[in-house]
Scaffold this motif. Structure first.
Motif, PDB file in Angstrom:
ATOM      1  N   UNK A 153      -5.612  47.864 -25.063  1.00 23.71           N
ATOM      2  CA  UNK A 153      -6.413  48.458 -25.857  1.00 23.71           C
ATOM      3  C   UNK A 153      -5.221  48.388 -27.626  1.00 23.71           C
ATOM      4  N   UNK A 154      -4.231  48.437 -27.362  1.00 28.18           N
ATOM      5  CA  UNK A 154      -3.281  49.304 -28.784  1.00 28.18           C
ATOM      6  C   UNK A 154      -2.917  48.208 -29.851  1.00 28.18           C
ATOM      7  N   UNK A 155      -2.995  46.481 -28.680  1.00 25.78           N
ATOM      8  CA  UNK A 155      -2.668  45.766 -29.117  1.00 25.78           C
ATOM      9  C   UNK A 155      -3.887  44.954 -29.946  1.00 25.78           C
ATOM     10  N   UNK A 156      -3.504  44.359 -30.985  1.00 22.78           N
ATOM     11  CA  UNK A 156      -4.435  43.330 -31.529  1.00 22.78           C
ATOM     12  C   UNK A 156      -4.959  42.441 -31.176  1.00 22.78           C
ATOM     13  N   UNK A 157      -6.204  42.940 -30.599  1.00 18.08           N
ATOM     14  CA  UNK A 157      -7.226  41.586 -30.330  1.00 18.08           C
ATOM     15  C   UNK A 157      -7.772  42.409 -29.104  1.00 18.08           C
ATOM     16  N   UNK A 158      -6.887  43.041 -28.437  1.00 17.83           N
ATOM     17  CA  UNK A 158      -7.390  43.672 -27.556  1.00 17.83           C
ATOM     18  C   UNK A 158      -8.213  45.273 -27.014  1.00 17.83           C
ATOM     19  N   UNK A 159      -8.770  45.695 -28.685  1.00 19.57           N
ATOM     20  CA  UNK A 159      -9.806  46.613 -29.060  1.00 19.57           C
ATOM     21  C   UNK A 159     -10.427  46.637 -28.136  1.00 19.57           C
ATOM     22  N   UNK A 160     -11.257  45.691 -27.501  1.00 17.62           N
ATOM     23  CA  UNK A 160     -12.449  45.767 -26.934  1.00 17.62           C
ATOM     24  C   UNK A 160     -12.815  45.368 -25.524  1.00 17.62           C
ATOM     25  N   UNK A 161     -11.533  46.013 -24.238  1.00 12.98           N
ATOM     26  CA  UNK A 161     -11.735  45.613 -23.224  1.00 12.98           C
ATOM     27  C   UNK A 161     -12.899  46.268 -22.990  1.00 12.98           C
ATOM     28  N   UNK A 162     -12.456  47.483 -23.030  1.00 19.14           N
ATOM     29  CA  UNK A 162     -13.106  48.331 -22.184  1.00 19.14           C
ATOM     30  C   UNK A 162     -15.375  48.253 -21.385  1.00 19.14           C
ATOM     31  N   UNK A 163     -15.243  47.219 -23.035  1.00 20.81           N
ATOM     32  CA  UNK A 163     -16.780  47.049 -22.514  1.00 20.81           C
ATOM     33  C   UNK A 163     -17.020  45.771 -21.985  1.00 20.81           C
ATOM     34  N   UNK A 164     -16.248  45.362 -21.185  1.00 16.94           N
ATOM     35  CA  UNK A 164     -16.158  44.415 -20.426  1.00 16.94           C
ATOM     36  C   UNK A 164     -17.201  45.225 -19.014  1.00 16.94           C
ATOM     37  N   UNK A 165     -17.953  44.138 -18.964  1.00 16.04           N
ATOM     38  CA  UNK A 165     -18.438  44.338 -17.254  1.00 16.04           C
ATOM     39  C   UNK A 165     -18.400  43.470 -16.031  1.00 16.04           C
ATOM     40  N   UNK A 166     -17.745  42.434 -16.374  1.00 22.73           N
ATOM     41  CA  UNK A 166     -17.576  41.627 -15.170  1.00 22.73           C
ATOM     42  C   UNK A 166     -18.334  39.974 -15.812  1.00 22.73           C
ATOM     43  N   UNK A 167     -19.372  40.179 -16.079  1.00 22.27           N
ATOM     44  CA  UNK A 167     -19.680  39.040 -15.582  1.00 22.27           C
ATOM     45  C   UNK A 167     -19.749  38.183 -15.267  1.00 22.27           C
ATOM     46  N   UNK A 168     -18.155  37.558 -16.352  1.00 21.36           N
ATOM     47  CA  UNK A 168     -17.724  35.982 -15.717  1.00 21.36           C
ATOM     48  C   UNK A 168     -17.881  34.728 -16.599  1.00 21.36           C
ATOM     49  N   UNK A 169     -18.603  35.207 -17.768  1.00 17.10           N
ATOM     50  CA  UNK A 169     -19.545  34.055 -18.771  1.00 17.10           C
ATOM     51  C   UNK A 169     -18.136  34.040 -19.214  1.00 17.10           C
ATOM     52  N   UNK A 170     -17.037  33.970 -19.551  1.00 21.81           N
ATOM     53  CA  UNK A 170     -15.912  33.903 -20.555  1.00 21.81           C
ATOM     54  C   UNK A 170     -15.021  33.098 -19.520  1.00 21.81           C
ATOM     55  N   UNK A 171     -14.706  33.319 -17.837  1.00 18.00           N
ATOM     56  CA  UNK A 171     -14.322  31.643 -17.353  1.00 18.00           C
ATOM     57  C   UNK A 171     -14.797  31.203 -17.144  1.00 18.00           C
ATOM     58  N   UNK A 172     -16.315  31.699 -17.033  1.00 13.51           N
ATOM     59  CA  UNK A 172     -17.374  29.921 -16.461  1.00 13.51           C
ATOM     60  C   UNK A 172     -17.241  29.387 -17.682  1.00 13.51           C
ATOM     61  N   UNK A 173     -17.602  29.884 -19.636  1.00 14.12           N
ATOM     62  CA  UNK A 173     -17.313  28.731 -19.930  1.00 14.12           C
ATOM     63  C   UNK A 173     -15.795  28.503 -20.554  1.00 14.12           C
ATOM     64  N   UNK A 174     -14.441  29.012 -19.610  1.00 18.89           N
ATOM     65  CA  UNK A 174     -13.407  28.547 -20.677  1.00 18.89           C
ATOM     66  C   UNK A 174     -12.331  27.545 -19.789  1.00 18.89           C
ATOM     67  N   UNK A 175     -11.780  26.779 -21.462  1.00 13.05           N
ATOM     68  CA  UNK A 175     -11.426  25.187 -21.323  1.00 13.05           C
ATOM     69  C   UNK A 175     -10.682  25.100 -20.630  1.00 13.05           C
ATOM     70  N   UNK A 176      -9.146  26.032 -20.743  1.00  9.07           N
ATOM     71  CA  UNK A 176      -8.128  26.306 -19.706  1.00  9.07           C
ATOM     72  C   UNK A 176      -8.784  26.114 -18.471  1.00  9.07           C
ATOM     73  N   UNK A 177      -9.783  26.763 -18.024  1.00 10.35           N
ATOM     74  CA  UNK A 177      -9.808  27.525 -16.290  1.00 10.35           C
ATOM     75  C   UNK A 177     -10.573  26.103 -16.495  1.00 10.35           C
ATOM     76  N   UNK A 178     -11.551  25.334 -16.454  1.00 11.88           N
ATOM     77  CA  UNK A 178     -12.400  24.166 -16.356  1.00 11.88           C
ATOM     78  C   UNK A 178     -10.800  22.917 -15.987  1.00 11.88           C
ATOM     79  N   UNK A 179      -9.999  22.747 -16.179  1.00 14.16           N
ATOM     80  CA  UNK A 179      -8.441  22.104 -15.804  1.00 14.16           C
ATOM     81  C   UNK A 179      -7.290  23.004 -14.807  1.00 14.16           C
TER      82      UNK A 179
END
Ligand code: SF4
Ligand code: SF4
Length: 251
Positions: free
Chosen positions: A52-78
């Motif tokens: 969270x201290x590094x640029x980009x990681x600030x909002x990690x604490x908000x995650x509720x593990x719904x999985x939408x990120x992985x479902x939509x991920x370009x790299x995960x598709x391959x």
């Protein structure tokens, strides 16, 4: 934070008996599959705070593990092993050693930001992937990725001259990553651009490649940028309890 995912089970911890009969019932093969218990003793309780201290990681604490990120991920598709939701889960519970098992693929995020648009909690998973790759490099777990090297070459040029000259950036990037300059795709691209480029513009590009022009009165801005970059780098290293290191490679 419940999680039911086969990828959490290490293959070496899955045991089956080829031949097993219990109370007269044949449970050979997959009927006798069981998971060997394991004890995790190497939690890093500061892991979420470090990311969270590094640029980009600030909002990690908000995650509720719904999985939408992985479902939509370009790299995960391959590559199904590329799983931002899973890595965010590991970071949040401090399972550093599990995260390190995937250290060689985390940098593969292509920054398409599909996950960012899909995320209902504004976690900005793309930023978390960047922060995690940065964390891995700062902690010495991975070498700098090509994407990080490109960012460095680009930044150095802006700081030095206040301008971007694409040819110089590409040359610098290839030199630093040990790649030959005469790559087929690049030669073809240069040929095509040269064929269509107005003569005057071609001369201007050649001139800036050779003479490396600077923005007028750039020295003050250059000093301020250099100071800011040094401050940010020192802040990031302090958050990860690493010793300060002056960014002397920015010139
Ligand atoms: S930004 Fe990275 S993590 Fe997000 S969807 Fe694209 S490749 Fe996947
Ligand atoms: S989409 Fe957002 S909230 Fe859902 S798992 Fe991914 S990061 Fe977490």
């Amino acid at each position: 934070m419940a999680i039911h995912e086969k990828s959490l089970i290490r293959p070496e911890n899955l045991k089956t008996h080829d031949k097993l009969v219990i109370d007269g019932v044949d449970v050979s093969g997959h009927w006798s599959t069981f998971i060997e218990p394991r004890v995790v003793t190497d939690y890093n309780e500061a892991l979420q705070d470090e990311i969270a201290a590094l640029p980009g990681g600030e909002h990690i604490h908000r995650c509720w593990q719904c999985g939408s990120c992985t479902n939509s991920c370009t790299v995960n598709a391959v590559n199904p092993d590329f799983n931002p939701r899973y890595w965010i889960y590991l970071i949040r519970i401090g399972m550093e050693s599990e995260l390190l098992r995937d250290k060689d693929i985390i940098w593969q995020c292509v920054s398409c930001n599909k996950c960012t648009y899909a995320c209902p909690r504004d976690v900005v998973p793309e930023g978390v992937m960047k922060a995690t790759a940065h964390w891995l490099e700062l902690k010495g777990h991975t070498p700098k990725s090509n994407s990080q090297i490109f960012d460095e070459v680009f930044t150095e040029q802006v700081v030095a001259t206040g301008k971007i000259e694409e040819g110089r950036t590409i040359r610098g990037f290839f030199a630093r990553t040990g790649q030959p300059l005469a790559q087929e795709w690049l030669v073809e691209m240069v040929k095509r651009v040269a064929r269509r480029l107005p003569f005057k513009q071609g001369i201007a590009m050649a001139w800036s490649t050779v003479f490396r022009p600077k923005t007028k009165n750039w020295s003050k801005a250059r000093a301020a940028l250099g100071e800011y970059i040094h401050e940010q780098e020192a802040r990031n290293r302090k958050a990860l309890s690493l010793p300060d290191r002056h960014s002397g490679d920015l010139h």
